[in-house]
Design an enzyme around this catalytic site. Structure first.
Site, PDB file in Angstrom:
ATOM      1  N   ASP A   1     -16.284 -18.935 -13.807  1.00 29.70           N
ATOM      2  CA  ASP A   1     -15.792 -18.911 -12.426  1.00 29.70           C
ATOM      3  C   ASP A   1     -15.635 -20.327 -11.881  1.00 29.70           C
ATOM      4  OD1 ASP A   1     -18.561 -19.027 -12.645  1.00 29.70           O
ATOM      5  OD2 ASP A   1     -18.961 -17.734 -10.917  1.00 29.70           O
TER       6      ASP A   1
ATOM      7  N   ASP B   1      -7.992 -15.961 -22.563  1.00 28.54           N
ATOM      8  CA  ASP B   1      -6.746 -15.308 -22.152  1.00 28.54           C
ATOM      9  C   ASP B   1      -6.429 -15.677 -20.708  1.00 28.54           C
ATOM     10  OD1 ASP B   1      -4.542 -13.485 -22.173  1.00 28.54           O
ATOM     11  OD2 ASP B   1      -5.800 -12.066 -21.068  1.00 28.54           O
TER      12      ASP B   1
ATOM     13  N   ASP C   1      -3.679 -18.825 -19.179  1.00 29.79           N
ATOM     14  CA  ASP C   1      -2.576 -18.519 -18.261  1.00 29.79           C
ATOM     15  C   ASP C   1      -2.647 -19.402 -17.025  1.00 29.79           C
ATOM     16  OD1 ASP C   1      -1.309 -16.491 -19.706  1.00 29.79           O
ATOM     17  OD2 ASP C   1      -1.040 -15.269 -17.898  1.00 29.79           O
TER      18      ASP C   1
ATOM     19  N   TYR D   1     -12.099  -7.891 -26.847  1.00 32.91           N
ATOM     20  CA  TYR D   1     -10.814  -7.348 -27.296  1.00 32.91           C
ATOM     21  C   TYR D   1     -10.981  -6.391 -28.475  1.00 32.91           C
ATOM     22  CZ  TYR D   1      -7.362 -10.043 -24.629  1.00 32.91           C
ATOM     23  OH  TYR D   1      -6.564 -10.548 -23.646  1.00 32.91           O
TER      24      TYR D   1
ATOM     25  N   LYS E   1     -20.372 -17.360 -19.434  1.00 36.09           N
ATOM     26  CA  LYS E   1     -20.939 -16.697 -18.254  1.00 36.09           C
ATOM     27  C   LYS E   1     -22.397 -16.417 -18.610  1.00 36.09           C
ATOM     28  CE  LYS E   1     -20.544 -14.871 -14.135  1.00 36.09           C
ATOM     29  NZ  LYS E   1     -20.266 -15.662 -12.917  1.00 36.09           N
TER      30      LYS E   1
HETATM   31  C1  IPM Z   1      -1.733 -13.419 -24.713  1.00 36.06           C
HETATM   32  C2  IPM Z   1      -1.352 -12.071 -24.185  1.00 36.06           C
HETATM   33  C3  IPM Z   1      -1.978 -11.008 -25.090  1.00 36.06           C
HETATM   34  C4  IPM Z   1      -3.486 -11.152 -25.008  1.00 36.06           C
HETATM   35  C5  IPM Z   1      -1.564  -9.570 -24.776  1.00 36.06           C
HETATM   36  C6  IPM Z   1      -0.089  -9.421 -24.626  1.00 36.06           C
HETATM   37  C7  IPM Z   1      -2.092  -8.633 -25.816  1.00 36.06           C
HETATM   38  O1  IPM Z   1      -1.748 -11.935 -22.871  1.00 36.06           O
HETATM   39  O2  IPM Z   1      -1.371 -13.732 -25.862  1.00 36.06           O
HETATM   40  O3  IPM Z   1      -2.367 -14.175 -23.988  1.00 36.06           O
HETATM   41  O4  IPM Z   1      -4.120 -10.598 -24.114  1.00 36.06           O
HETATM   42  O5  IPM Z   1      -4.042 -11.840 -25.864  1.00 36.06           O
HETATM   43 MG    MG Z   2      -2.518 -13.722 -21.988  1.00 35.18          MG
END
Ligand code: IPM
Ligand code: MG
Length: 363
Positions: free
Chosen positions: A227, A251, A255, A145, A195
Site C-alpha cells: 500500500d 500485476d 499497471d 494466481y 504485505k
Molecule cells: C497482465 C494481465 C494478465 C494478468 C491477465 C490478462 C491474465 O493483466 O499480464 O498483467 O493478470 O497477469
Molecule cells: Mg495486468
C-alpha cells in the site's frame, strides 16, 4: 551464420500490424549483426478460436517448443463481445496457459518515462520532471494466481468463493535472484514489495528475500508494504529502481507504473524461464477499436523484440540500437495518435516502424 527460431504469435486486434513493424526492425538487425531469424507463425487468442475452438492450440504450443523465443502480440476482443464463446476467458487461457506451460516465472516490466513524453504523464509536472526508470520484476507462475485449492462452495446466501495464496521457498528465491542480478546492471537498488504486516505468505516472502539480499552486498535492499509502494509510485517514482513483487502485487503495481509513464502503448515486457527461453509482449492490449486503421503505436512491440534480443539471444548491442533509435525518433517529434502532443509530427504505424528501422541502419 547463426539462426534463431522465433515463434511469432500476432494474436488479435492491433497485434498483427504492430508485429509487422517489429519484424521490419528485426530484418535490419539481421543484416547488421549477420545472423538469421527464422519465423514460425502460430495462432493464439481469438485468432486461434475460429480454426481450433480453443485459445491456445496444441499446434501453437508445439511451434513455441521448437523455437528459441516467443514474440507475442496481443489477445482480446471488444468489450461488448466479451461474453461470447470466442472471447470469454481469452486472455487468461492464452497468457496463463503459455506462462505455465513454459515455466515463464520471471516477468520483467520496465516502466520508463521518456524525456520527450514527460508532459504526457498524468503525474504533477514537478514530479514528472524528475523522471523515473523502474523495472518491475514480477513473479509470474505462482502466488494467488495458481494456488490450490480455489473454488466455490455452498449455495444461495451461503455461497462462498476462495483462492489460495501460496509461495514455496524456491519460487521466492529464484525470482529474488533475477531481481538482484537485474539491479546490478542498473542503479543497484531493490525494493521488495510485500504485505508482511498482515499475510503469512508475505512474512515468509520477506524472510526469504532478506536471505537472498545478503548474497548481494553491493545492492541496496529495502522491503516496502504494497500500500505504501502504491503511494510512493505517484508521490516519488524516482525513489524506485527494481521493484520485486509477487504475482498479484506485481500485476497491480506494473499497471500503475505503466500508467504514470503516460504512454501504455510504449511498454514492453519479458517473461523468462530458466536458461534463455522467454516470451516477449507489449504491455498494451489488442485495442480492437483501432485495429486495421494503421494508427496504432508499434513501439511496445518493437521494444519487446529488443528485449528478446537482449535476454534470449544475448545481443545487448542490438537491444541498445533499437532503444536509441526509438528515443531519437521520439526526440525528433514523431508521434502516433496515442502519444500525440501539440506541434508533433503525427504519423501512422508503418511510418513509425520505418523511421525506427532507418535510424538503426544509419547508426
Ligand atoms: C497482465 C494481465 C494478465 C494478468 C491477465 C490478462 C491474465 O493483466 O499480464 O498483467 O493478470 O497477469
Ligand atoms: Mg495486468
Amino acid at each position: 551464420m547463426s539462426v534463431k527460431t522465433i515463434a511469432i504469435l500476432p494474436g488479435d486486434g492491433i497485434g498483427p500490424e504492430v508485429m509487422a513493424e517489429a519484424t521490419k526492425v528485426l530484418k535490419i538487425i539481421q543484416g547488421k549483426y549477420n545472423l538469421r531469424f527464422e519465423y514460425k507463425y502460430a495462432q493464439v487468442g481469438g485468432a486461434a478460436w475460429d480454426k481450433y475452438r480453443c485459445h491456445l492450440p496444441e499446434d501453437t504450443i508445439t511451434i513455441c517448443r521448437k523455437s528459441d523465443a516467443i514474440l507475442f502480440g496481443s489477445v482480446g476482443g471488444r468489450v461488448s463481445e466479451q461474453a461470447s464463446e470466442k472471447w470469454s476467458g481469452v486472455e487468461v487461457n492464452s497468457l496463463l496457459g503459455l506462462r505455465k506451460t513454459f515455466n515463464l516465472y520471471a516477468n520483467l516490466r520496465p516502466a520508463k518515462l521518456y524525456p520527450a513524453l514527460t508532459s504526457a504523464s498524468p503525474l504533477r509536472a514537478d514530479i514528472a520532471k524528475k523522471g523515473f526508470d523502474i523495472l518491475v520484476v514480477r513473479e509470474l507462475t505462482g502466488g494467488i494466481y495458481f494456488g490450490e485449492p480455489k473454488g466455490r462452495i455452498g449455495y444461495g446466501e451461503n455461497e462462498k468463493a476462495f483462492d489460495t495464496m501460496v509461495y514455496a521457498k524456491h519460487e521466492i528465491r529464484r525470482i529474488a535472484h533475477i531481481a538482484f542480478k537485474a539491479a546490478r546492471t542498473r542503479k543497484k537498488k531493490v525494493t521488495s514489495i510485500d504485505k508482511a504486516n498482515v499475510l503469512t505468505t508475505m512474512v515468509f516472502w520477506r524472510e526469504v528475500i532478506e536471505e537472498v539480499a545478503k548474497e548481494y552486498p553491493d545492492i541496496s535492499y529495502e522491503p516496502m508494504y504494497v500500500d505504501n509502494a502504491a503511494q510512493q509510485l505517484v508521490i516519488c517514482p524516482s525513489h524506485f529502481d527494481v521493484m520485486l513483487c509477487g504475482n498479484m502485487f506485481g500485476d497491480i503495481l506494473s499497471d500503475q507504473a505503466a500508467a504514470i509513464t503516460g504512454s501504455l502503448g510504449m511498454l514492453p515486457s519479458a517473461s523468462l524461464a530458466d536458461g534463455r527461453f522467454g516470451m516477449y509482449e507489449p504491455g498494451g492490449g489488442s485495442a480492437p477499436d483501432i485495429a486495421g486503421q494503421g494508427i496504432s503505436n508499434p513501439i511496445a512491440q518493437i521494444m519487446s523484440a529488443a528485449m528478446m534480443l537482449r535476454y534470449s539471444f544475448d545481443m545487448n548491442e542490438a537491444f541498445k540500437d533499437i532503444a536509441r533509435a526509438i528515443e531519437s525518433t521520439l526526440d525528433e517529434g514523431y508521434r502516433t495518435q496515442d502519444i500525440r502532443q501539440p506541434d508533433c509530427k503525427l504519423i501512422g504505424t508503418k511510418k513509425m516502424g520505418s523511421l525506427i528501422a532507418e535510424k538503426i541502419l544509419s547508426s
